[in-house]
Design an enzyme around this catalytic site. Sequence first.
Site, PDB file in Angstrom:
ATOM      1  N   GLY A  12       0.785  -1.230   0.000  1.00 37.42           N
ATOM      2  CA  GLY A  12       0.000   0.000   0.000  1.00 37.42           C
ATOM      3  C   GLY A  12       0.817   1.279   0.000  1.00 37.42           C
ATOM      4  O   GLY A  12       0.348   2.318   0.453  1.00 37.42           O
ATOM      5  N   MET A  90      -3.943  -7.128  -6.934  1.00 41.12           N
ATOM      6  CA  MET A  90      -3.392  -8.193  -7.768  1.00 41.12           C
ATOM      7  C   MET A  90      -4.436  -9.245  -8.152  1.00 41.12           C
ATOM      8  O   MET A  90      -4.160 -10.432  -8.224  1.00 41.12           O
ATOM      9  CB  MET A  90      -2.203  -8.852  -7.050  1.00 41.12           C
ATOM     10  N   ASN A 107      -5.871   2.037 -13.083  1.00 43.56           N
ATOM     11  CA  ASN A 107      -4.866   1.098 -12.562  1.00 43.56           C
ATOM     12  C   ASN A 107      -3.469   1.656 -12.816  1.00 43.56           C
ATOM     13  O   ASN A 107      -3.250   2.415 -13.759  1.00 43.56           O
ATOM     14  CB  ASN A 107      -5.008  -0.241 -13.292  1.00 43.56           C
ATOM     15  N   HIS A 109       0.424   0.221 -13.461  1.00 44.00           N
ATOM     16  CA  HIS A 109       1.134  -1.023 -13.803  1.00 44.00           C
ATOM     17  C   HIS A 109       2.618  -0.698 -13.975  1.00 44.00           C
ATOM     18  O   HIS A 109       2.971   0.271 -14.650  1.00 44.00           O
ATOM     19  CB  HIS A 109       0.563  -1.603 -15.099  1.00 44.00           C
ATOM     20  N   SER A 136       2.848   2.662 -16.184  1.00 44.19           N
ATOM     21  CA  SER A 136       1.696   3.082 -16.984  1.00 44.19           C
ATOM     22  C   SER A 136       0.492   3.253 -16.071  1.00 44.19           C
ATOM     23  O   SER A 136       0.292   2.464 -15.151  1.00 44.19           O
ATOM     24  CB  SER A 136       1.357   2.023 -18.035  1.00 44.19           C
ATOM     25  N   LEU A 144      -6.659  -7.439 -19.855  1.00 45.48           N
ATOM     26  CA  LEU A 144      -5.681  -7.313 -18.764  1.00 45.48           C
ATOM     27  C   LEU A 144      -4.593  -6.303 -19.123  1.00 45.48           C
ATOM     28  O   LEU A 144      -3.915  -6.453 -20.144  1.00 45.48           O
ATOM     29  CB  LEU A 144      -5.046  -8.688 -18.475  1.00 45.48           C
ATOM     30  N   ASP A 145      -4.442  -5.284 -18.294  1.00 48.25           N
ATOM     31  CA  ASP A 145      -3.445  -4.227 -18.482  1.00 48.25           C
ATOM     32  C   ASP A 145      -3.550  -3.601 -19.876  1.00 48.25           C
ATOM     33  O   ASP A 145      -2.549  -3.139 -20.437  1.00 48.25           O
ATOM     34  CB  ASP A 145      -2.021  -4.765 -18.248  1.00 48.25           C
TER      35      ASP A 145
HETATM   36  C1  GAR Z   1       3.163  -1.282  -7.544  1.00 47.21           C
HETATM   37  O1  GAR Z   1       4.468  -1.270  -8.046  1.00 47.21           O
HETATM   38  C2  GAR Z   1       2.158  -1.409  -8.678  1.00 47.21           C
HETATM   39  O2  GAR Z   1       2.584  -0.811  -9.870  1.00 47.21           O
HETATM   40  C3  GAR Z   1       2.090  -2.907  -8.831  1.00 47.21           C
HETATM   41  O3  GAR Z   1       2.122  -3.410  -7.535  1.00 47.21           O
HETATM   42  C4  GAR Z   1       2.913  -2.542  -6.716  1.00 47.21           C
HETATM   43  C5  GAR Z   1       2.143  -2.264  -5.452  1.00 47.21           C
HETATM   44  O4  GAR Z   1       2.935  -1.578  -4.528  1.00 47.21           O
HETATM   45  N1  GAR Z   1       0.881  -3.288  -9.528  1.00 47.21           N
HETATM   46  C6  GAR Z   1       0.815  -4.313 -10.360  1.00 47.21           C
HETATM   47  O5  GAR Z   1       1.759  -5.037 -10.600  1.00 47.21           O
HETATM   48  C7  GAR Z   1      -0.539  -4.515 -11.009  1.00 47.21           C
HETATM   49  N2  GAR Z   1      -0.440  -5.385 -12.109  1.00 47.21           N
HETATM   50  P1  GAR Z   1       2.269  -0.890  -3.248  1.00 47.21           P
HETATM   51  O6  GAR Z   1       1.358  -1.935  -2.598  1.00 47.21           O
HETATM   52  O7  GAR Z   1       3.424  -0.571  -2.365  1.00 47.21           O
HETATM   53  O8  GAR Z   1       1.504   0.316  -3.695  1.00 47.21           O
END
Ligand code: GAR
Length: 214
Positions: A12, A90, A107, A109, A136, A144-145
């Site tokens: 988070g 996720m 979102n 990514h 992105s 997806l994405d």
């Molecule tokens: C982030 O780097 C985000 O871009 C990625 O998860 C991480 C969450 O970090 N998201 C994905 O990979 C989605 N496909 P956080 O919980 O510290 O914000």
Amino acid sequence: MKKIVVLISGSGSNLQAIIDKCNINYINAEVICVISNNLNAFGIERAKSVGIKTIVINHKEFQSRELFDTELYKILLEQNADLIVLAGFMRILTEKITNNFFGKIINIHPSLLPKYPGLNTHEQVLENNDSIHGISIHYVSSELDGGPLIAQGEIKTANENIDILVERIHKLEHELYPEIIKYICDDKIFIDQNRVIFNGLNPSGKFIYKKYEI
Ligand code: GAR
């Protein structure tokens, strides 16, 4: 003031950046609820510690993706938010969510899409010796994405190890995601039909593209 719901699965840190930017009125919005599919997500603690409502929907308690999304859909409707922000969420969402909330869910990514959708983006960048990496931000669609792009941020790679690369990408995310959320909350970015409109921001390309020295 706009109402934001943030969906998380883990640490988070992006959620924290968004909360912080709302607190100083950089983003003209309030995070009204944080939803996690993972009971142990640290982001839940972050939200609780500043008095934000949290809801856990444990995906393991649902027999199918559709049943999980039916519950998530119901809860999202109840929140009546202006914007739903996926921040390290996720789970793949089904059309029940992506179609009904199209234009309202964004979102982040960790790659320069369409390169590296899915998981392990940083590993792939290193394996392929890519000279640039980035993030992105896009509207969520059933692909997806693959939804309409709003913004990308780019950094140059520097033969670093994965921990440093991930840390740099996180720093970039914590700058660009709140900035884009601010624009959306100020109605400067929105979606019309399938096109992203940039009201007064005029990106040079089809979406905002920024190069960072981080
Ligand atoms: C982030 O780097 C985000 O871009 C990625 O998860 C991480 C969450 O970090 N998201 C994905 O990979 C989605 N496909 P956080 O919980 O510290 O914000």
